[in-house]
Design a protein around this motif. Structure first.
Motif, mmCIF file in Angstrom:
data_model
loop_
_atom_site.group_PDB
_atom_site.id
_atom_site.type_symbol
_atom_site.label_atom_id
_atom_site.label_comp_id
_atom_site.label_asym_id
_atom_site.label_seq_id
_atom_site.Cartn_x
_atom_site.Cartn_y
_atom_site.Cartn_z
ATOM 1 N N SER A 29 39.544 36.658 40.523
ATOM 2 C CA SER A 29 40.521 36.380 39.468
ATOM 3 C C SER A 29 39.942 35.427 38.430
ATOM 4 C CB SER A 29 41.792 35.781 40.065
ATOM 5 O OG SER A 29 42.377 36.673 40.978
ATOM 6 N N ARG A 30 39.293 34.362 38.901
ATOM 7 C CA ARG A 30 38.686 33.400 37.974
ATOM 8 C C ARG A 30 37.581 34.053 37.150
ATOM 9 N NH1 ARG A 30 39.646 30.382 42.487
ATOM 10 N NH2 ARG A 30 37.528 30.625 43.262
ATOM 11 N N ALA A 31 36.766 34.886 37.786
ATOM 12 C CA ALA A 31 35.667 35.555 37.077
ATOM 13 C C ALA A 31 36.223 36.511 36.022
ATOM 14 C CB ALA A 31 34.780 36.303 38.070
ATOM 15 N N TRP A 32 37.238 37.277 36.366
ATOM 16 C CA TRP A 32 37.819 38.216 35.409
ATOM 17 C C TRP A 32 38.422 37.462 34.229
ATOM 18 C CZ3 TRP A 32 42.820 39.025 33.612
ATOM 19 C CH2 TRP A 32 42.979 40.179 32.837
ATOM 20 N N LEU A 33 39.156 36.390 34.516
ATOM 21 C CA LEU A 33 39.778 35.608 33.448
ATOM 22 C C LEU A 33 38.712 34.987 32.541
ATOM 23 C CD1 LEU A 33 42.304 34.531 32.111
ATOM 24 C CD2 LEU A 33 42.266 32.633 33.733
ATOM 25 N N ALA A 34 37.638 34.487 33.114
ATOM 26 C CA ALA A 34 36.566 33.901 32.305
ATOM 27 C C ALA A 34 35.964 34.945 31.364
ATOM 28 C CB ALA A 34 35.477 33.313 33.212
ATOM 29 N N ARG A 35 35.787 36.169 31.870
ATOM 30 C CA ARG A 35 35.269 37.244 31.020
ATOM 31 C C ARG A 35 36.227 37.550 29.874
ATOM 32 N NH1 ARG A 35 33.936 39.338 36.016
ATOM 33 N NH2 ARG A 35 35.631 40.850 35.951
ATOM 34 N N GLN A 36 37.507 37.538 30.145
ATOM 35 C CA GLN A 36 38.498 37.812 29.104
ATOM 36 C C GLN A 36 38.480 36.724 28.038
ATOM 37 O OE1 GLN A 36 39.740 40.922 29.420
ATOM 38 N NE2 GLN A 36 38.456 40.714 31.247
ATOM 39 N N LEU A 37 38.354 35.476 28.469
ATOM 40 C CA LEU A 37 38.322 34.350 27.528
ATOM 41 C C LEU A 37 37.051 34.373 26.697
ATOM 42 C CD1 LEU A 37 39.821 31.562 29.791
ATOM 43 C CD2 LEU A 37 40.964 32.800 27.946
ATOM 44 N N ASP A 38 35.940 34.801 27.283
ATOM 45 C CA ASP A 38 34.675 34.902 26.562
ATOM 46 C C ASP A 38 34.720 35.959 25.466
ATOM 47 O OD1 ASP A 38 33.485 32.900 28.014
ATOM 48 O OD2 ASP A 38 32.388 34.254 29.358
ATOM 49 N N HIS A 39 35.498 36.997 25.697
ATOM 50 C CA HIS A 39 35.605 38.079 24.724
ATOM 51 C C HIS A 39 36.693 37.841 23.700
ATOM 52 C CE1 HIS A 39 33.376 40.139 27.989
ATOM 53 N NE2 HIS A 39 32.701 40.590 26.951
ATOM 54 N N GLY A 40 37.279 36.662 23.726
ATOM 55 C CA GLY A 40 38.219 36.211 22.719
ATOM 56 C C GLY A 40 39.500 36.920 22.711
#
Length: 115
Positions: free
Chosen positions: A104-115
């Motif tokens: 969950s944390r990894a997926w959320l971090a990817r989403q935040l990185d992609h703005g």
């Protein structure tokens, strides 16, 4: 955006989504988190209003305790969620199934990185 456990609205809302994120955590993790949070509240490490109302019976021992209710609902609801998610995916909605806190944390971090 719809957030929360709205499986009763699945027929109305889910098929309109671009992405459906299912936090499909294992029962062992759910139980561990309930026990940990309840113990923090019962021992005074958490001073929130909710913690002040919690008793040992409400947390662990009562017929409708947090722990018993979580286990009962998990076992009853999870198969229904799986069916509803599969039906939604068959309609073309992108489904993200997250099975751990780390995922969950990894997926959320990817989403935040992609703005």
């Amino acid at each position: 955006m719809v957030e929360g456990n709205y499986s009763k609205l699945a027929d109305v809302v889910w098929h309109r989504a671009d992405v459906l994120v299912w936090l499909d955590l294992p029962l062992s993790l759910v139980v561990r988190r309930i026990v940990y949070r309840s113990l923090r509240q019962l021992t005074g490490l958490d001073r929130s209003p909710q913690a002040r109302r919690l008793t040992w019976n409400r947390a662990f021992f009562g017929h409708r305790s947090l722990l018993r209710t979580a286990i009962r609902k998990y076992r009853r609801n999870r198969p229904r969620y799986a069916r509803q998610v599969a039906e939604t995916a068959a309609l073309g909605v992108h489904v993200v199934r997250l099975r751990s806190g780390r995922a969950s944390r990894a997926w959320l971090a990817r989403q935040l990185d992609h703005g």
